[in-house]
Design a protein around this motif. Structure first.
Motif, short mmCIF file in Angstrom:
data_model
loop_
_atom_site.label_atom_id
_atom_site.label_comp_id
_atom_site.label_asym_id
_atom_site.label_seq_id
_atom_site.Cartn_x
_atom_site.Cartn_y
_atom_site.Cartn_z
N TYR A 133 0.84 -1.21 0.00
CA TYR A 133 0.00 0.00 0.00
C TYR A 133 0.87 1.26 0.00
N PHE A 134 1.94 1.23 0.82
CA PHE A 134 2.81 2.39 0.94
C PHE A 134 3.44 2.75 -0.41
N PHE A 135 4.05 1.74 -1.08
CA PHE A 135 4.74 2.02 -2.34
C PHE A 135 3.75 2.28 -3.49
N SER A 136 2.48 1.94 -3.28
CA SER A 136 1.46 2.29 -4.27
C SER A 136 0.96 3.72 -4.09
N GLY A 137 1.46 4.39 -3.04
CA GLY A 137 1.01 5.75 -2.76
C GLY A 137 -0.21 5.81 -1.88
N LYS A 138 -0.74 4.66 -1.45
CA LYS A 138 -1.93 4.62 -0.59
C LYS A 138 -1.48 4.66 0.87
N LEU A 139 -0.98 5.82 1.27
CA LEU A 139 -0.35 5.95 2.58
C LEU A 139 -1.35 5.73 3.72
N GLU A 140 -2.52 6.36 3.59
CA GLU A 140 -3.52 6.26 4.65
C GLU A 140 -3.99 4.81 4.82
N ALA A 141 -4.14 4.11 3.70
CA ALA A 141 -4.60 2.72 3.76
C ALA A 141 -3.54 1.79 4.33
N SER A 142 -2.26 2.18 4.25
CA SER A 142 -1.19 1.31 4.75
C SER A 142 -1.17 1.23 6.28
N ILE A 143 -1.63 2.30 6.95
CA ILE A 143 -1.49 2.38 8.42
C ILE A 143 -2.27 1.28 9.14
N VAL A 174 4.81 10.18 8.23
CA VAL A 174 5.68 11.29 7.82
C VAL A 174 5.36 11.72 6.39
N ASP A 175 5.15 10.75 5.49
CA ASP A 175 4.86 11.10 4.10
C ASP A 175 3.50 11.77 3.95
N SER A 360 1.21 14.35 0.60
CA SER A 360 1.39 15.80 0.72
C SER A 360 2.62 16.30 -0.03
N GLN A 361 3.74 15.54 0.09
CA GLN A 361 4.97 15.95 -0.59
C GLN A 361 4.75 16.01 -2.11
N GLY A 362 4.13 14.94 -2.65
CA GLY A 362 3.88 14.90 -4.09
C GLY A 362 2.90 15.96 -4.55
N ILE A 363 1.91 16.30 -3.70
CA ILE A 363 0.88 17.27 -4.09
C ILE A 363 1.48 18.66 -4.28
N TYR A 364 2.23 19.12 -3.26
CA TYR A 364 2.70 20.50 -3.43
C TYR A 364 3.87 20.57 -4.43
N GLU A 365 4.62 19.46 -4.63
CA GLU A 365 5.60 19.45 -5.72
C GLU A 365 4.89 19.50 -7.08
N GLY A 366 3.71 18.82 -7.16
CA GLY A 366 2.93 18.86 -8.40
C GLY A 366 2.42 20.26 -8.69
N ASP A 395 2.72 25.88 3.14
CA ASP A 395 2.61 26.51 4.45
C ASP A 395 1.82 25.64 5.42
N SER A 396 0.71 25.07 4.93
CA SER A 396 -0.13 24.28 5.83
C SER A 396 0.55 22.99 6.26
N ILE A 397 1.28 22.35 5.34
CA ILE A 397 1.92 21.08 5.66
C ILE A 397 3.25 21.28 6.37
N ASN A 398 4.12 22.08 5.77
CA ASN A 398 5.48 22.23 6.30
C ASN A 398 5.61 23.36 7.30
N GLY A 399 4.51 24.11 7.53
CA GLY A 399 4.54 25.18 8.52
C GLY A 399 3.86 24.75 9.79
#
Length: 671
Positions: A133-143, A174-175, A360-366, A395-399
């Motif tokens: 799940y993690f490497f598929s990008g489904k971070l929330e589902a991996s927990i 973290v991701d 979150s990292q991929g979203i704001y980089e996108g 700002d919302s994520i990294n602030g």
């Protein structure tokens, strides 16, 4: 299963020759499998799939393992089915770069009944499924999947597997931008791995912490930590830690604007990964990162070389491994060569993937990439829109998240510095490197410091209150026992001096009447009153002393029961105060009564000895015993009284009991 051992020996002998012989051996074994059935076929399939994965990738590992799984469940051989399912999920999640396939296999597995299976293996399988799940990008589902892995690890008493699952779960938090939760989990697992002396996983958890330092702005500390990890991984030849840390170091260098250093890290990672195809997932993203970095450096010759490699190697696969990273790398190449429409198409697809996965990292980089490509195309309105989204999201994520978690990071960093002997003062980390921080950050640190101070004061006061409450409770229990002894003494005297005297007169009068029944009743009643009086207060203590009182107690039980006594009672008179002698007598009395009433014992060993600094007492029986751990959680009144009397004496008491092996009470009283 015994047949598997010679089969493996056969495989190693047969395949330990040249490449062509290896392939011929695989073909021969497949033919053998084709002509077999039942349990023999299952063992051959299982051995073949395990041998292939231990030697190299390929050779239809996926299809062979799937066939093994299906046959195992068909034959109700759940252990082999479970292990093979775990191997296949791991292969897709961590080797072939096709984690979506790993999720499908896991979903199929969950449909089967697996609750009664090997809990340690289930913990491993669920951890690998969480990775899928993690490497598929489904971070929330991996927990929740990692949570299940932790549950099974605890049921199996496997501390290492438990810590691994929590480490991977920390990465998912973290991701998603939840640095506070992630760092707390990593802090716990770092301590667990240190206790377990697990070097491989210590490197992994420290690498994850270094990533957090980079994410929250401690770039210098992150670089120092990663450089140390890279050095240790090179010394131990731990490439599974080395390559990811080199890749993460390149990301840190990029964030600091040092593309040349980033390229050095990536080139080193690529060199180490040669010959390890499909063994380390980071190899794939290293290729992507090299394409991205050469494109950003405007080295179009190298960029084109890596574009062809990435496009041909991964772009034509049915399921592209780490598709978001793949799309990012080719979009950077398209930007470098001016193919802005192609770049925008790739960026849009990448952004949709990360939005769906809530990465979150991929979203704001996108958003940042969309702003840049729109600006390059001259669409300034769209560029401004995505630029605002990028700034707001960052700002919302990294602030805000960093502000909420920064107290955790400081504590965590100080602990890591101390535990791993890093030569810097942890309390000065952020302050020494904060030359260009704005004043609001100083206010933030000050506010967090006040919160931490108030928290420490609150915890200190709560702890002190708890200790005081416990001391008062113990004092109350001890005072209650003292009052009970005084009341027993009073009642014993009343029975002896008042009721006993009257019964004695009644006994003499009945003898003059000449009625035998009345005489027996009067005699028995008088004897019973005297027995109750002795039970309430042992008068022998005053008349005979402690040692003879204990001997009398042993003699009384020995003469009235079938128990076989072995006693060794030394003279311990005048070593304790009168009150202390009474408490010691009561402890021995209660212990012997427990043996008589509950133990079903045949023999008792009784020792009272003078030792160099006190008195040692042992009461041991060969009875049925009891589950002390279970009993201790819900102490009976008798056991509670024993412990309280021991506290009054300042003595050390130890009760050791096992089912069917008897019970031993040891008491050491200081003088």
């Amino acid at each position: 299963m015994k047949k598997i051992v010679p089969l493996f020996l056969l495989l190693f002998c047969f395949f330990g020759r040249a490449q062509s012989e290896f392939e011929e051996g695989i073909t021969a074994l497949k033919a053998q499998i084709k002509n077999s059935e039942g349990s023999q076929k299952l063992m051959l399939l299982d051995s073949l799939s395990r041998y292939i994965t231990s030697q190299r990738s390929g050779y239809n590992f996926d299809s062979i393992t799937r066939a093994t799984i299906e046959l195992a469940y068909e034959l109700d051989s759940f252990a082999i089915g479970l292990a093979s399912t775990d191997d296949l999920i791991f292969f897709h999640a961590n080797r072939s770069g096709t984690p979506e396939e790993g999720i499908k296999i896991f979903e199929e597995f969950k449909a089967r009944n697996h609750e009664e299976s090997d809990k340690r293996m289930l913990a491993k399988l669920y951890t690998n499924a969480g990775d899928a799940y993690f490497f598929s990008g489904k971070l929330e589902a991996s927990i929740p999947v990692y949570n299940e892995a932790e549950k099974y690890a605890l049921m199996a008493n496997d501390s290492s597997r438990y810590a691994i699952a929590r480490t991977y779960k920390a990465g998912a938090y973290v991701d998603q931008g939840d640095y506070a939760t992630g760092s707390q989990l990593l802090k716990e697992t770092a301590l667990l791995f240190t206790k377990l002396n697990d070097t491989v996983n210590i490197l992994m958890s420290r690498g994850s912490l270094a990533n957090i330092y980079g994410k929250i702005g401690f770039s210098n500390e992150a670089k120092k930590e990663r450089d140390e990890l890279i050095r240790l991984a090179e010394l131990t030849k731990n490439y599974y830690s080395l390559i990811p840390n080199l890749y993460n170091a390149s990301l840190g260098a990029k964030k600091d604007g040092d593309l040349e250093l980033a390229l050095q890290y990536l080139t080193t990672a690529s060199d180490y990964s040669k010959g390890m195809e499909n063994k380390i997932p980071a190899n794939v993203v290293v290729d992507y990162a090299l394409l991205t970095t050469h494109s950003q450096n405007k080295d179009l010759v190298k960029a084109k070389e890596f574009y062809e490699l990435v496009k041909n190697k991964y772009g034509n696969l049915t399921t592209i491994p780490f598709e978001g990273e793949y799309l990012h790398s080719i979009s950077e190449y398209y930007m470098a060569i001016g193919a802005y429409d192609k770049a925008q198409k790739a960026i849009t697809k990448k952004l949709n993937i990360y939005l769906e996965a809530k990465n979150s990292q991929g979203i704001y980089e996108g958003y940042d990439s969309q702003a840049k490509v729109s600006e390059a195309k001259g669409d300034y309105k769209t560029a401004l829109l995505y630029s605002k989204k990028y700034n707001a999201y960052q700002d919302s994520i990294n602030g805000v998240k960093k502000a909420l978690g920064v107290s955790y990071y400081q504590t965590l960093y100080e602990t890591e510095k101390r535990d791993f002997k890093i030569q810097e003062q942890a309390t000065e980390i952020s302050l020494l490197d904060a030359k260009n921080r704005i004043k609001s950050q100083w206010m933030l640190f000050g506010g967090i410091g006040l919160v931490a101070l108030f928290t420490i004061i609150y915890l200190f006061r709560s702890n002190k209150f708890a200790r005081t409450k416990q001391e008062l409770q113990e004092q109350f229990s001890q005072d209650l026992i003292k009052e009970q002894e005084q009341e027993r003494t009073r009642l014993a005297r009343e029975l002896h001096d008042s009721v006993g005297q009257k019964l004695m007169l009644l006994t003499k009068q009945t003898k003059t009447i000449g009625n035998p029944n009345m005489e027996n009743l009067a005699d028995n009643t008088l004897a019973e009153i005297r027995s109750i009086s002795r039970g309430l207060y042992p008068a022998n203590l005053e008349r005979l002393g402690l040692t003879e009182s204990i001997n009398a107690l042993v003699y009384d039980i020995n003469s009235n029961t079938d128990l076989f006594f072995t006693e060794e009672i030394e003279n311990v008179d005048n070593l304790l105060s009168k009150d202390a002698e009474l408490h010691l007598y009561r402890i021995i009395q209660e212990s012997l009564n427990n043996v008589v009433k509950h133990s079903e014992a045949k023999a008792i060993e009784m020792k009272v000895n003078k030792v160099s600094d006190g008195i040692s007492v042992l009461v041991k029986d060969n009875g049925k015993g009891f589950d002390f751990e279970k009993k201790y959680k819900n102490l009976s009144l008798g056991l509670k009284t024993l412990y309280e009397r021991a506290k009054i004496l300042g003595a050390k008491i130890d009760i050791n009991s096992q089912l069917a092996k008897g019970t031993a009470l040891r008491l050491t009283i200081p003088i």
